[in-house]
Design a protein around this motif. Structure first.
Motif, mmCIF file in Angstrom:
data_model
loop_
_atom_site.group_PDB
_atom_site.id
_atom_site.type_symbol
_atom_site.label_atom_id
_atom_site.label_comp_id
_atom_site.label_asym_id
_atom_site.label_seq_id
_atom_site.Cartn_x
_atom_site.Cartn_y
_atom_site.Cartn_z
ATOM 1 N N ILE A 305 -14.640 43.715 9.102
ATOM 2 C CA ILE A 305 -15.303 43.937 7.815
ATOM 3 C C ILE A 305 -16.627 43.180 7.763
ATOM 4 C CG2 ILE A 305 -15.131 43.497 5.329
ATOM 5 C CD1 ILE A 305 -12.144 44.124 5.560
ATOM 6 N N ARG A 306 -16.625 41.926 8.245
ATOM 7 C CA ARG A 306 -17.855 41.150 8.222
ATOM 8 C C ARG A 306 -18.941 41.783 9.101
ATOM 9 N NH1 ARG A 306 -18.703 38.711 4.069
ATOM 10 N NH2 ARG A 306 -20.215 37.350 5.091
ATOM 11 N N HIS A 307 -18.544 42.325 10.247
ATOM 12 C CA HIS A 307 -19.514 43.012 11.100
ATOM 13 C C HIS A 307 -20.080 44.227 10.379
ATOM 14 C CE1 HIS A 307 -21.449 44.488 14.736
ATOM 15 N NE2 HIS A 307 -20.881 45.669 14.526
ATOM 16 N N PHE A 308 -19.224 44.967 9.688
ATOM 17 C CA PHE A 308 -19.672 46.124 8.909
ATOM 18 C C PHE A 308 -20.670 45.685 7.840
ATOM 19 C CE2 PHE A 308 -19.211 48.605 5.010
ATOM 20 C CZ PHE A 308 -19.496 49.890 5.455
ATOM 21 N N LEU A 309 -20.352 44.625 7.098
ATOM 22 C CA LEU A 309 -21.243 44.143 6.047
ATOM 23 C C LEU A 309 -22.564 43.641 6.635
ATOM 24 C CD1 LEU A 309 -18.711 42.228 3.758
ATOM 25 C CD2 LEU A 309 -19.951 44.324 3.174
ATOM 26 N N PHE A 310 -22.501 43.012 7.785
ATOM 27 C CA PHE A 310 -23.716 42.505 8.408
ATOM 28 C C PHE A 310 -24.678 43.642 8.726
ATOM 29 C CE2 PHE A 310 -26.370 41.103 11.938
ATOM 30 C CZ PHE A 310 -26.773 39.840 11.523
ATOM 31 N N THR A 311 -24.163 44.695 9.329
ATOM 32 C CA THR A 311 -25.031 45.787 9.760
ATOM 33 C C THR A 311 -25.445 46.694 8.607
ATOM 34 O OG1 THR A 311 -23.074 47.101 10.356
ATOM 35 C CG2 THR A 311 -24.115 45.815 12.104
ATOM 36 N N ARG A 312 -24.544 46.915 7.655
ATOM 37 C CA ARG A 312 -24.834 47.877 6.592
ATOM 38 C C ARG A 312 -25.411 47.243 5.333
ATOM 39 N NH1 ARG A 312 -22.133 52.792 7.168
ATOM 40 N NH2 ARG A 312 -23.284 53.377 5.277
ATOM 41 N N MET A 313 -25.257 45.927 5.183
ATOM 42 C CA MET A 313 -25.697 45.283 3.953
ATOM 43 C C MET A 313 -26.677 44.142 4.216
ATOM 44 S SD MET A 313 -23.198 43.769 1.003
ATOM 45 C CE MET A 313 -23.789 43.004 -0.499
ATOM 46 N N TYR A 314 -26.252 43.106 4.929
ATOM 47 C CA TYR A 314 -27.101 41.935 5.113
ATOM 48 C C TYR A 314 -28.344 42.243 5.937
ATOM 49 C CZ TYR A 314 -22.534 39.872 4.012
ATOM 50 O OH TYR A 314 -21.327 39.585 3.456
ATOM 51 N N ARG A 315 -28.264 43.239 6.821
ATOM 52 C CA ARG A 315 -29.416 43.621 7.638
ATOM 53 C C ARG A 315 -29.856 45.056 7.343
ATOM 54 N NH1 ARG A 315 -29.511 39.072 7.705
ATOM 55 N NH2 ARG A 315 -29.696 37.602 9.446
ATOM 56 N N ALA A 316 -29.549 45.544 6.159
ATOM 57 C CA ALA A 316 -30.067 46.839 5.734
ATOM 58 C C ALA A 316 -31.590 46.766 5.636
ATOM 59 C CB ALA A 316 -29.479 47.228 4.378
ATOM 60 N N GLU A 317 -32.251 47.892 5.823
ATOM 61 C CA GLU A 317 -33.717 47.908 5.916
ATOM 62 C C GLU A 317 -34.368 47.278 4.697
ATOM 63 O OE1 GLU A 317 -37.382 51.154 6.433
ATOM 64 O OE2 GLU A 317 -35.278 51.779 6.628
ATOM 65 N N ARG A 318 -33.911 47.641 3.495
ATOM 66 C CA ARG A 318 -34.576 47.099 2.310
ATOM 67 C C ARG A 318 -34.261 45.621 2.103
ATOM 68 N NH1 ARG A 318 -31.570 50.793 -2.253
ATOM 69 N NH2 ARG A 318 -29.465 50.648 -1.430
ATOM 70 N N VAL A 319 -33.075 45.182 2.561
ATOM 71 C CA VAL A 319 -32.744 43.765 2.463
ATOM 72 C C VAL A 319 -33.582 42.963 3.455
ATOM 73 C CG1 VAL A 319 -30.914 42.052 2.700
ATOM 74 C CG2 VAL A 319 -30.420 44.243 1.615
ATOM 75 N N VAL A 320 -33.767 43.495 4.662
ATOM 76 C CA VAL A 320 -34.591 42.821 5.668
ATOM 77 C C VAL A 320 -36.037 42.726 5.194
ATOM 78 C CG1 VAL A 320 -35.546 43.017 7.995
ATOM 79 C CG2 VAL A 320 -33.107 43.416 7.614
ATOM 80 N N ALA A 321 -36.545 43.785 4.562
ATOM 81 C CA ALA A 321 -37.905 43.746 4.029
ATOM 82 C C ALA A 321 -38.042 42.656 2.972
ATOM 83 C CB ALA A 321 -38.272 45.108 3.448
ATOM 84 N N MET A 322 -37.047 42.549 2.120
ATOM 85 C CA MET A 322 -37.048 41.484 1.108
ATOM 86 C C MET A 322 -37.016 40.120 1.762
ATOM 87 S SD MET A 322 -34.660 39.176 -0.273
ATOM 88 C CE MET A 322 -33.049 39.937 -0.110
ATOM 89 N N ARG A 323 -36.217 39.957 2.820
ATOM 90 C CA ARG A 323 -36.110 38.672 3.511
ATOM 91 C C ARG A 323 -37.476 38.215 4.028
ATOM 92 N NH1 ARG A 323 -31.319 36.715 5.792
ATOM 93 N NH2 ARG A 323 -32.434 36.224 7.699
ATOM 94 N N ALA A 324 -38.237 39.119 4.592
ATOM 95 C CA ALA A 324 -39.549 38.759 5.125
ATOM 96 C C ALA A 324 -40.482 38.275 4.014
ATOM 97 C CB ALA A 324 -40.161 39.946 5.855
ATOM 98 N N GLU A 325 -40.434 38.953 2.876
ATOM 99 C CA GLU A 325 -41.324 38.590 1.769
ATOM 100 C C GLU A 325 -40.957 37.233 1.178
ATOM 101 O OE1 GLU A 325 -43.781 40.449 0.064
ATOM 102 O OE2 GLU A 325 -43.464 42.552 0.592
ATOM 103 N N VAL A 326 -39.676 36.988 0.945
ATOM 104 C CA VAL A 326 -39.301 35.727 0.295
ATOM 105 C C VAL A 326 -39.398 34.548 1.262
ATOM 106 C CG1 VAL A 326 -37.878 36.884 -1.428
ATOM 107 C CG2 VAL A 326 -36.804 36.060 0.691
#
Length: 399
Positions: A305-326
């Motif tokens: 489940i954690r691997h699923f959340l990592f790939t689909r949520m924590y490293r989702a494209e829009r989340v990654v874009a937010m990470r770079a900005e903040v």
């Protein structure tokens, strides 16, 4: 009735600064209350869990996460015969040291502080409750009991080896400084109550990240039906409540996931405690192994489940874009205050005047920036550096 290995408030190792015992609250109840009334605890309501705080009213923040962790910790501690007040106090305090923007902010701060003794959110939480909260006339910090401080520092396990060397990277300066004056036994495991708080954190975020990911639209219920634990939970709901509307179906399934985790921890912990037969709380600390944990089977399933959340949520494209900005926001603010400490608020300038070197200044700047909420960091970045904080609304998600 508490177990013999539960933390006994009457046998507490006390506080760094001795205080009169309350006539109507145990020492651990008093700790819990001081944490709840702390400024740093209130700021958690505007700090990121996964999504930036302003992205939606229904997503978890660090505050709602901490409350959920505390609820799970009280449940587990009560079922295991442990001290519920101590478990709750540690759970409520466990994320006080988080920077704005969650783990993204922590990663940025760790990089910035690498030349100055490093940054770790557990060590920063200890620094907050022992030094940075400055409301009491007789001491800095909250003057919590040894047991609560120990739990905050090492609820995830020992920090030092038996010979005193760090088990991972160098010992964070914030932790080393406090431990030098108030030994928290960093070579041992923590109390059973602290271990309960740690696994309650796992239970809470595994549960609510599934909720928040579904609400954000980053994945669907159908995706979860293909996973262990979540798949059987949805199947059970469908069999018992055919045709249930989507939101009720989601809630019913995920509350079953929650129950599976809690029941597994209680069963495993009871089994391990009965086998170990610790005579008292210190015996738990010296067992040389974590006593409160998931079963091997459930741990393997949660990894999926954690691997699923990592790939689909924590490293989702829009989340990654937010990470770079903040990340840019944290770096810019830190650099600005280091280059021009006069930009810091007036109440921080006295500390700056006493700073003996660049490392001491960096620690002050770190304390200030790490204590910011998401919205305040964005506002200060816009005010001081002329950025457009509204650009972050690009990452608001549906729901």
């Amino acid at each position: 009735m508490t177990a013999p290995f539960a933390a006994d408030p009457a046998q507490s190792r006390g506080r760094l600064f001795p205080e009169r015992i309350s006539t109507f609250r145990s020492p651990f109840q008093r700790d819990r209350d001081r944490i709840i009334h702390a400024s740093a605890f209130r700021r958690l309501k505007h700090k990121t869990q996964v999504f930036i705080e302003h992205e939606g009213d229904y997503y978890r923040t660090r505050l709602t996460h901490s409350i959920e962790v505390a609820q799970v910790a009280r449940t587990l501690a009560g079922a295991l015969g442990l001290n519920t007040d101590l478990a709750e106090a540690i759970a409520l305090a466990h994320d006080l040291g988080h920077t704005p923007f969650g783990h993204t902010g922590e990663d940025a701060m760790s990089e910035l502080m690498a030349p100055y003794g490093g940054f770790d959110h557990n060590a920063q939480a200890l620094r907050i409750v022992t030094a940075l909260e400055r409301h009491y006339a007789d001491f800095d910090g909250l003057n919590l009991t040894w047991e609560t401080l120990e739990g905050i520092a090492k609820h995830n396990g020992p920090i030092l080896a038996a010979d005193g060397s760090p088990l991972k990277d160098a010992l964070p300066v914030a932790l080393a400084e406090y431990n030098a004056q108030h030994d928290l036994w960093l070579q041992t495991y923590a109390s059973a109550e602290a271990q309960v708080a740690a696994i309650a954190d796992d239970v809470a975020y595994n549960h609510h990240d599934l909720h928040d990911g579904l609400r954000s639209g980053l994945f669907s219920e159908e995706d979860l039906m293909a996973l262990p634990i979540t798949g059987p939970a949805f199947a059970e709901v469908d069999a018992q409540y055919p045709g249930l509307d989507r939101m009720r179906r989601r809630h019913e399934a995920l509350r079953r996931v929650f129950g599976v985790m809690v029941e597994d921890v209680i069963l495993v912990a009871n089994t391990r405690l009965q086998a170990a037969e610790p005579a008292d709380a210190d015996a738990v600390r010296h067992l040389g192994t974590k006593i409160i944990r998931f079963s091997d089977r459930l741990f393997r399933e949660l990894k999926v489940i954690r691997h699923f959340l990592f790939t689909r949520m924590y490293r989702a494209e829009r989340v990654v874009a937010m990470r770079a900005e903040v990340t840019e926001v944290v770096r810019d603010l830190f650099t600005l205050y280091m280059g021009d400490p006069a930009t810091l608020p007036e109440e921080w300038r006295g500390d700056v005047a006493r700073a003996g070197d660049e490392a001491a200044l960096a620690r002050i700047v770190c304390d200030y920036v790490a204590g910011m909420t998401d919205r305040f960091a964005l506002q200060e970045h816009a005010r001081l550096l002329g950025s457009d904080s509204a650009r972050f609304t690009r990452y608001i998600v549906s729901g």
